[in-house]
Structures are given as C-alpha cells and as structure tokens.
Scaffold this motif. Structure first.
Motif, PDB file in Angstrom:
ATOM      1  N   ASN A 306      79.070 -33.208   9.255  1.00 31.60           N
ATOM      2  CA  ASN A 306      79.512 -32.498   7.765  1.00 31.60           C
ATOM      3  C   ASN A 306      80.811 -32.993   7.548  1.00 31.60           C
ATOM      4  O   ASN A 306      81.379 -33.787   8.082  1.00 31.60           O
ATOM      5  N   ARG A 400      74.333 -31.928   0.906  1.00 27.83           N
ATOM      6  CA  ARG A 400      73.196 -31.422   1.526  1.00 27.83           C
ATOM      7  C   ARG A 400      72.586 -30.377   0.424  1.00 27.83           C
ATOM      8  O   ARG A 400      71.151 -30.255   0.330  1.00 27.83           O
ATOM      9  N   ASP A 421      71.720 -32.725   6.385  1.00 28.11           N
ATOM     10  CA  ASP A 421      72.820 -33.645   6.625  1.00 28.11           C
ATOM     11  C   ASP A 421      71.807 -34.764   7.385  1.00 28.11           C
ATOM     12  O   ASP A 421      72.535 -35.885   6.970  1.00 28.11           O
TER      13      ASP A 421
END
Length: 495
Positions: A306, A400, A421
C-alpha cells in the motif's frame, strides 16, 4: 533437517532441529531461522502430491510438505496434527483453500475461511496445535509475545485460547486497527490471553518483540516464544497453500463449477503460475519464495504494497529504507501499515548467497544505525527478479476503492482492501499464458468502513460475529517501553 540463523558466521555452523526453533522464535544472534538447504521437489513428486491433494485433501498435502522439514516429530503424530488442524469444521469448507475464478487466467485463492476470517488462520491454527503437542511432550510452558497490525493477533489468540501450557501477550498499535479487528482481540476473556495496546505504530510493537527476544536471560527465565512470522514454523505452514494454489490453477477447479483449464504449457513442458501477494511484513510472500526454491514452478512472485511502499521501493531500486513512526501512513489496508519488514531478512540472506556475516552487517548494523541499506549497484540485486522471480507494485486508497468497485461490478466478487491491493498490482504484472493467483488476505467484513465507502453498503457479516464491537473489552494501554512490557509479563507469570 537442520536450521541456521540468517546471521550465522558460516556454512559450518551447527544447525538446530525443528522443535528447538519452534519454541525459540528469533535466533540468539538476532537472526531468523532457515533450513540449511531447501528440500527439492521433482516433477514426479509434484505429480504425486497433485494426486494426494485431490484424493485425500489439504491436510494430506500439508503433511507431505511439512514432513520434508520436520523430522523430530513422529510421522504418525505430524499427520494427526495436520488432520486435526485442517478440517471443514475449522475452515468452513472441506476444500480449505478453494480458488475463485475472476476472469480468464486470474484467480483468487480463498485463504480466509478460518475462525478469524483472515489468512493468518492457515498457519496459526497449526502453530497452536504444534505448541500444545511439543509443550506436553516436554512438560513445559511457553509465554508467547507477539505483535500485530490487525490479523496476526486475533488469529494467534483464537488458535491459542485454552491451550494447555500457553499464555499469549499480544501487542498492537493503539487505535490503528479496524473496529472489527480490535473487537475480535479485545473481547476475548480467556485467562491465558493478554492484549496490550501500544501508543505507537506496528513497527514499535515489532521492535518490542525483537528486543525482548534479544534479552536472552529474560527469554530463558520466562520461556518467551513468538507467533509472528519470524517463527519459522508459521512461515512453513504457509508454504503449503502455494502448492495447493498451483495444483488448482493448473488443472482448473471443476468442483467449483469453473471448468478445466486449457492454459498453454511453457516451452519446457512445465506450466508456470504467478502469485500476487499483498505484503507488509514479507512473511506471506516469503513462504512463496520458499516454495519456489523447493522447485514449485512459480513464474513471478508479485509483492503488492500500500502507501507504505518500503518493499516496492527495494524491488524497484535496490534501496531498503525503513520509515519512522511519523512517516508510516495510516491507510485503508491497515494490516500492511508496516515500514520494517522483519521477514525480508530471510530473502536477503538467500539473495546474498547465504552470507550470514553480510546479512548481519545490513540488518544488525546498517538498518539500526542508518535506517537503510542499498544493494542497487550490487550485481546480485538483479537476481531478485531474474533468479528469484520477484516483481512489485504499489496501490493507493483510490486504487483499492476502484478495484473493490470494479471487482464487484464486473465479477460479483467482494474483496477486502488488502486483496484489492493485490488485484491492482497483479493486473500490472500479468503474463499471457501464465495463470495469476492473488492470495486473499481477509474477508471484507473486517474492513467494513472501506467497503461502505467503495460500494455504499455494509459487507456480509457471519452470524457468529453479530454485535462483536459492542462486547466488553479487556486490554491494557501502554507506552512503547520494553522494560515496562517485561515487567508486565513477569508480574502475570508470577500469579
């Protein structure tokens, strides 16, 4: 089979057996354990395992894989432990890790059917049974100290609750887990479960675990063990589902009504598969690295991060740069809000030709002192992709949300933010003719607010978790103070 530390002085270092490192966790020199060599799986063996998986199930496949690494537990006992762990009653389905077809060549491996709705259950349930077995055999007790960014804690606590001879002390970053994750952990009232909310980030919790494990006198006196993926046994259990995923992706999954795969084989006649793995601490994808080193025909191991993109930065540039707590982003995929990937040392040890002294120089000296190291100019760095198959990518909050919406609208599949992700980065790394399997991280209900933001509705909640957020909670808040944590453990152990 013997195990050595990633910081071992040389190849002649005498190794330890599995049950020794099972209860030990971190090595005394601060390194992580790996086998002295990876057992090799031939195409003939893989074909035999394919038959075992289809005819006898996941537990039988787990026994085949684990028995290559565990020779100090009798085979009949190890088989019984696998059969006790991987059941339909525990994981909600006899298939344990079914593949879900997304679109041509793209699959999601469902790893979140366990008690806490996250992939961590796959290893933690086995670890709980292994601990109980070995402690009973020795007539000993163990105090587990762990750190969690969300899912490890609940998986460990549900696996260890009520286990004889085991206490769990689980640290977590105060206020940084989802309400569902917090409720899963803090609502447990078992006498052997102790939750500690640390004022800080996950890396502070992880540092506490390593510091306590590094105090050898305290560790021995209070019998400290670990359940984080620094414990080799947990990572080993995760290797199994790479084999199960490969078997399904290369044969299709007719029991799901999907049909049989007609994918083209590689030029050498071996069909390869790629895996995309949402990753913060590098444990899950490191298990894939181990499977690949054993000979599983994996094309790419795709690391999906992320906004905390320490791992993506390394695979792009060769620079491993940890972030301070103030620079660790709080994101909508919180289980990956990590900037110090403890399992990464295992891969770097292999990348450096298993040079323990150089690994010690990087992780034992450079990272603590400088906060980073650089391998980009080292010829060995190119092997991360060419020899070991690693690729990477980054996903943001906007990514996302869009992936959750797209996967739902196009395929009718609802995924959690971490799996989103993985899907986003997988799409960037797909190769024609090579199936891509995305490892599911958790069920969407664990991150309901993000699902609501993406789709405008709450995800489905299993009935057993209705009203969990309103249950009474038992948790202690503490500063990131190693001595204070040790004092708490000592006090509770004296009761």
């Amino acid at each position: 089979m013997r195990y050595i530390s990633t910081r071992a002085a040389g190849p002649a270092t005498e190794g330890k057996r599995f049950c020794e490192i099972l209860l030990e966790g971190l090595a005394p020199d601060g390194g992580l354990y790996l086998p002295q060599s990876y057992p090799q799986v031939s195409s003939t063996t893989l074909s035999a395992w394919r038959k075992v998986y289809h005819e006898q199930g996941y537990a039988a496949l787990a026994f085949e894989v684990l028995s290559l690494y565990i020779d100090d537990i009798p085979a009949k006992d190890l088989r019984a432990l696998c059969e006790k762990t991987y059941t339909a009653e525990v994981f909600g389905t006899g298939e344990i890790v079914p593949l879900r077809h997304v679109e041509d060549g793209l699959w999601i491996e469902a790893l979140s059917n366990g008690p806490t709705l996250a992939f961590k259950d796959m290893a933690m349930q086995l670890l709980g049974n292994l601990f109980e077995y070995e402690l009973a055999r020795r007539g000993e007790e163990l105090n587990i100290l762990g750190a969690t960014s969300g899912d490890t804690g609940s998986a460990a606590e549900y696996a260890m609750r009520g286990k004889k001879g085991v206490r769990v002390f689980m640290t977590s970053p105060h206020g940084r887990m989802s309400p569902f994750q917090q409720a899963q952990m803090f609502s447990l009232m078992d006498d052997n479960i102790h939750n500690i909310a640390i004022h800080g980030v996950f890396d502070d919790c992880q540092d506490i675990v390593k510091a306590v494990s590094g105090d050898l006198d305290f560790k021995r006196t209070h019998r400290i063990g670990t359940v984080n993926s620094i414990n080799w046994a947990r990572l080993l259990a995760q290797v199994v589902y790479y084999f199960a995923g490969y078997i399904q992706a290369t044969e299709g999954a007719p029991t799901h009504g999907i049909g049989v795969s007609t994918l083209p084989a590689e030029a050498d006649g071996v069909q390869k598969v790629s895996f995309a793995v949402p990753s913060g601490n590098f444990g899950n994808v490191c298990a894939g690295h181990v499977a690949r080193m054993m000979g599983l025909p994996i094309d790419k191991l795709v690391v999906a991060t992320n906004e905390n993109d320490v791992l993506d930065e390394f695979f792009r540039t060769g620079t491993y740069r940890v972030r301070a707590a103030a620079n660790t982003h709080e994101t909508s995929s919180p289980s990956m809000d990590i900037s110090k990937a403890s399992n990464f040392e295992r891969f770097v040890f292999d990348l450096l030709g298993r040079d323990g002294q150089r690994t010690q120089a990087l992780f034992g000296n450079a990272v603590p002192k400088l906060g980073y190291f650089q391998l980009g100019s080292d010829p060995l760095f190119a092997q991360a992709a060419t020899r070991y198959g690693f690729a990477s990518g980054k996903s943001t909050h906007a990514d996302r949300l869009q992936t959750i919406r797209d996967t739902w609208s196009r395929h009718g599949i609802l995924v959690d933010p971490h799996t989103a992700d993985g899907l986003k980065v997988a799409a960037e790394q797909r190769t024609v003719g090579v199936p891509m399997v995305v490892l599911e991280t958790a069920l969407p209900i664990k991150f309901a607010s993000t699902i609501v933001e993406a789709l405008g509705r709450e995800p489905e909640r299993p009935a057993k978790f209705d009203g969990i957020e309103a249950l009474p909670k038992r948790v202690v808040e503490m500063d990131a103070d190693v001595d204070a944590i040790k004092a708490l453990i000592a006090t509770i152990c004296q009761r």
